[in-house]
Design a protein around this motif. Structure first.
Motif, short mmCIF file in Angstrom:
data_model
loop_
_atom_site.label_atom_id
_atom_site.label_comp_id
_atom_site.label_asym_id
_atom_site.label_seq_id
_atom_site.Cartn_x
_atom_site.Cartn_y
_atom_site.Cartn_z
N SER A 29 0.84 -1.22 0.11
CA SER A 29 0.01 -0.01 0.12
C SER A 29 0.90 1.11 -0.01
O SER A 29 2.02 1.35 0.40
N VAL A 30 0.13 2.39 -0.67
CA VAL A 30 0.67 3.45 -0.37
C VAL A 30 1.16 4.02 1.15
O VAL A 30 2.17 4.58 1.35
N ALA A 31 0.16 3.78 1.77
CA ALA A 31 0.60 4.05 3.27
C ALA A 31 1.73 3.38 3.85
O ALA A 31 2.38 3.90 4.65
N GLU A 32 1.80 2.17 3.35
CA GLU A 32 2.97 1.25 3.87
C GLU A 32 4.35 2.08 3.54
O GLU A 32 5.59 2.08 4.11
N ILE A 33 4.35 2.32 2.08
CA ILE A 33 5.54 3.01 1.44
C ILE A 33 5.78 4.37 2.15
O ILE A 33 6.91 4.55 2.40
N ALA A 34 4.85 5.32 2.41
CA ALA A 34 4.98 6.56 2.84
C ALA A 34 5.49 6.36 4.42
O ALA A 34 6.38 7.03 4.79
N ALA A 35 5.05 5.28 5.17
CA ALA A 35 5.43 5.14 6.37
C ALA A 35 7.01 4.56 6.64
O ALA A 35 7.89 5.29 7.42
N ALA A 36 7.45 3.60 5.58
CA ALA A 36 8.89 3.36 5.36
C ALA A 36 9.78 4.52 5.19
O ALA A 36 10.81 4.74 5.78
N VAL A 37 9.19 5.32 3.94
CA VAL A 37 10.10 6.56 3.81
C VAL A 37 10.11 7.53 4.94
O VAL A 37 11.29 8.21 5.25
N ARG A 38 9.03 7.76 5.58
CA ARG A 38 8.96 8.62 6.77
C ARG A 38 10.02 8.13 7.93
O ARG A 38 10.61 9.27 8.50
N ASP A 39 10.25 6.86 7.95
CA ASP A 39 11.01 6.62 9.17
C ASP A 39 12.31 6.36 8.53
O ASP A 39 13.30 6.06 9.29
N PHE A 40 12.87 6.63 7.29
CA PHE A 40 13.95 6.37 6.77
C PHE A 40 15.02 7.47 7.20
O PHE A 40 14.83 8.51 6.89
N HIS A 41 16.11 7.18 7.76
CA HIS A 41 17.01 8.10 7.96
C HIS A 41 18.49 7.96 7.48
O HIS A 41 19.20 7.11 8.11
N PRO A 42 18.87 8.51 6.40
CA PRO A 42 20.07 7.91 5.61
C PRO A 42 21.54 8.17 6.62
O PRO A 42 21.16 9.25 7.34
#
Length: 199
Positions: free
Chosen positions: A186-199
């Motif tokens: 889902s788009v929601a899953e992708i958005a959550a993963a990206v939101r939590d991503f800290h390079p």
């Protein structure tokens, strides 16, 4: 039909229907222009909608794609093998012609064991959903055969697709992503993963 028969067909420039975890795929040798053109012709699809690439393991990724941006690598680590396709920059000097890609490639590592076995032996394959353009994607080998008939050399069967829904496609050519198609992830899953991503 068997995996060795499928590999032989691909090497001869033919088309193979293969199982994946999402829907059944129509596969060809990505480095054989005539085979890729045949794939698009059989589907009834133009070059403006190029085929994606399926890989069998992480070692095959550098064969088809340039080093991934951080967010793309994070998504691949999280969802591969699985139902997420990433549009990234292709590797240099490939000499293939998948259609009008603009220098990008859509790549995915499927979770289906038969698909992974085929890909590990055959190498990366150009794959599109095994259906006629505009028709529902096939979730069984029989459905694919009904639509594509004898234009396909080999049909591999591993029962109904586990997911039964097409993959989600995310463009990741930079660290700014774009969801091109919502599918099994889902788009929601992708958005959550990206939101939590800290390079």
């Amino acid at each position: 039909m068997t995996i060795p028969e499928a590999i032989s067909a691909i090497r001869d420039g033919g088309l193979v229907v293969m199982p994946t975890d999402t829907v059944y795929g129509l596969a060809a040798d990505p480095f054989n222009k005539e085979a890729v053109d045949l794939l698009l012709t059989v589907k009834g699809r133009g070059r403006e909608k190029p085929s994606g690439i399926l890989i069998g393991d992480w070692e095959q990724l550098p064969l088809v794609a340039a080093p991934l941006p951080g967010v793309a690598r994070m998504l691949a680590d999280k969802y591969w093998p699985g139902a997420l396709s990433l549009v990234v920059w292709q590797a240099e000097g490939l000499g293939w012609d998948l259609g009008e890609t603009g220098g990008t490639v859509m790549v995915r590592m499927p979770a289906d064991p038969v698909a992974r076995d085929l890909l590990s032996q055959a190498g990366p394959l150009a794959v599109s959903s095994a259906n006629l353009h505009g028709e529902p994607a096939a979730t069984t080998s029989a459905e694919a055969r009904r639509q594509l008939g004898d234009r396909v050399t080999v049909y591999l069967d591993n029962g109904p697709s586990a997911v039964g829904t097409a993959s989600t496609i995310v463009r990741c050519t930079t660290d700014e992503i774009e969801v091109l198609r919502e599918g099994a992830v889902s788009v929601a899953e992708i958005a959550a993963a990206v939101r939590d991503f800290h390079p």
